[in-house]
Design a protein around this motif. Sequence first.
Motif, PDB file in Angstrom:
ATOM      1  N   ILE A  83      27.963  31.689  44.021  1.00  0.00           N
ATOM      2  CA  ILE A  83      29.194  31.442  43.266  1.00  0.00           C
ATOM      3  C   ILE A  83      30.408  31.848  44.091  1.00  0.00           C
ATOM      4  O   ILE A  83      31.400  31.119  44.173  1.00  0.00           O
ATOM      5  N   ALA A  84      30.342  33.018  44.733  1.00  0.00           N
ATOM      6  CA  ALA A  84      31.451  33.501  45.554  1.00  0.00           C
ATOM      7  C   ALA A  84      31.753  32.532  46.690  1.00  0.00           C
ATOM      8  O   ALA A  84      32.917  32.220  46.963  1.00  0.00           O
ATOM      9  N   ALA A  85      30.705  32.051  47.356  1.00  0.00           N
ATOM     10  CA  ALA A  85      30.892  31.115  48.467  1.00  0.00           C
ATOM     11  C   ALA A  85      31.532  29.819  47.980  1.00  0.00           C
ATOM     12  O   ALA A  85      32.463  29.296  48.610  1.00  0.00           O
ATOM     13  N   LYS A  86      31.054  29.290  46.850  1.00  0.00           N
ATOM     14  CA  LYS A  86      31.612  28.042  46.321  1.00  0.00           C
ATOM     15  C   LYS A  86      33.063  28.215  45.881  1.00  0.00           C
ATOM     16  O   LYS A  86      33.863  27.293  46.003  1.00  0.00           O
ATOM     17  N   ALA A  87      33.387  29.389  45.333  1.00  0.00           N
ATOM     18  CA  ALA A  87      34.742  29.645  44.852  1.00  0.00           C
ATOM     19  C   ALA A  87      35.669  30.154  45.952  1.00  0.00           C
ATOM     20  O   ALA A  87      36.879  30.207  45.762  1.00  0.00           O
ATOM     21  N   GLY A  88      35.097  30.549  47.083  1.00  0.00           N
ATOM     22  CA  GLY A  88      35.907  31.054  48.184  1.00  0.00           C
ATOM     23  C   GLY A  88      36.484  32.436  47.935  1.00  0.00           C
ATOM     24  O   GLY A  88      37.597  32.736  48.369  1.00  0.00           O
TER      25      GLY A  88
ATOM     26  N   MET B 173      42.725  30.481  27.517  1.00  0.00           N
ATOM     27  CA  MET B 173      43.962  30.820  28.239  1.00  0.00           C
ATOM     28  C   MET B 173      44.037  32.325  28.514  1.00  0.00           C
ATOM     29  O   MET B 173      44.462  32.739  29.584  1.00  0.00           O
ATOM     30  N   ALA B 174      43.629  33.122  27.549  1.00  0.00           N
ATOM     31  CA  ALA B 174      43.626  34.568  27.752  1.00  0.00           C
ATOM     32  C   ALA B 174      42.619  34.959  28.824  1.00  0.00           C
ATOM     33  O   ALA B 174      42.881  35.844  29.636  1.00  0.00           O
ATOM     34  N   LEU B 175      41.470  34.263  28.836  1.00  0.00           N
ATOM     35  CA  LEU B 175      40.479  34.533  29.881  1.00  0.00           C
ATOM     36  C   LEU B 175      41.069  34.228  31.254  1.00  0.00           C
ATOM     37  O   LEU B 175      40.944  35.024  32.186  1.00  0.00           O
ATOM     38  N   GLY B 176      41.718  33.081  31.381  1.00  0.00           N
ATOM     39  CA  GLY B 176      42.340  32.717  32.659  1.00  0.00           C
ATOM     40  C   GLY B 176      43.382  33.735  33.086  1.00  0.00           C
ATOM     41  O   GLY B 176      43.435  34.144  34.248  1.00  0.00           O
ATOM     42  N   GLN B 177      44.205  34.162  32.155  1.00  0.00           N
ATOM     43  CA  GLN B 177      45.240  35.153  32.462  1.00  0.00           C
ATOM     44  C   GLN B 177      44.606  36.469  32.886  1.00  0.00           C
ATOM     45  O   GLN B 177      45.052  37.112  33.820  1.00  0.00           O
ATOM     46  N   GLN B 178      43.538  36.831  32.204  1.00  0.00           N
ATOM     47  CA  GLN B 178      42.827  38.075  32.518  1.00  0.00           C
ATOM     48  C   GLN B 178      42.272  38.017  33.936  1.00  0.00           C
ATOM     49  O   GLN B 178      42.386  38.974  34.710  1.00  0.00           O
TER      50      GLN B 178
ATOM     51  N   SER C  45      43.528  40.042  37.669  1.00  0.00           N
ATOM     52  CA  SER C  45      42.678  40.818  38.571  1.00  0.00           C
ATOM     53  C   SER C  45      42.847  40.371  40.024  1.00  0.00           C
ATOM     54  O   SER C  45      42.125  40.816  40.898  1.00  0.00           O
ATOM     55  N   GLY C  46      43.810  39.467  40.260  1.00  0.00           N
ATOM     56  CA  GLY C  46      44.136  39.072  41.627  1.00  0.00           C
ATOM     57  C   GLY C  46      43.691  37.683  42.039  1.00  0.00           C
ATOM     58  O   GLY C  46      43.915  37.277  43.181  1.00  0.00           O
ATOM     59  N   LEU C  47      43.077  36.935  41.131  1.00  0.00           N
ATOM     60  CA  LEU C  47      42.641  35.583  41.470  1.00  0.00           C
ATOM     61  C   LEU C  47      43.758  34.580  41.202  1.00  0.00           C
ATOM     62  O   LEU C  47      44.522  34.742  40.252  1.00  0.00           O
ATOM     63  N   SER C  48      43.843  33.554  42.029  1.00  0.00           N
ATOM     64  CA  SER C  48      44.804  32.482  41.787  1.00  0.00           C
ATOM     65  C   SER C  48      44.238  31.522  40.748  1.00  0.00           C
ATOM     66  O   SER C  48      43.027  31.545  40.464  1.00  0.00           O
ATOM     67  N   MET C  49      45.073  30.645  40.209  1.00  0.00           N
ATOM     68  CA  MET C  49      44.589  29.670  39.236  1.00  0.00           C
ATOM     69  C   MET C  49      43.522  28.776  39.869  1.00  0.00           C
ATOM     70  O   MET C  49      42.524  28.461  39.229  1.00  0.00           O
ATOM     71  N   GLY C  50      43.712  28.385  41.116  1.00  0.00           N
ATOM     72  CA  GLY C  50      42.717  27.572  41.817  1.00  0.00           C
ATOM     73  C   GLY C  50      41.394  28.300  41.967  1.00  0.00           C
ATOM     74  O   GLY C  50      40.323  27.704  41.798  1.00  0.00           O
TER      75      GLY C  50
END
Length: 132
Positions: A8-13, A82-87, A91-96
């Motif tokens: 998952i980490a590799a696919k998400a970068g 939306m709250a999950l995405g914001q959360q 934690s430092g992740l971009s929307m992409g």
Amino acid sequence: MNEVIDQIAAKAGIAPDVAEKAVGTILGFLQREAPDGPVTKMIAAIPGATDLVAQYGSEEASGGGGLLGGLLSAVGGGGGIMALGQQLMSSGLSMGEVTSLAKATIEAAREHAGNDVVDKVVGSVPGLSQFV
């Protein structure tokens, strides 16, 4: 679970340690939002997922959705996707990265739990299908 997280980490970068916490947060969100039967089957089918949900999946462990989640809860909506995405972004992740991570997590869930189970989970959470 390390192998699944590494994929998952590799696919998400993103770094595996960041992916581990984020996947636990996503699965915990799904556990709270989706019907018990399908989501329980899905989480049980992914090696190590139950432990990740226990460690990172509670609202308290994952920060409770941050300011946006708190505001949405205060006005009667749990904040949902939306709250999950914001959360996750707090934690430092971009929307992409969040989008890539969500897609990779659902892809891994499909590999382990099958399309039927995962489709029931995705279809039951408002707005989730737009991101995966």
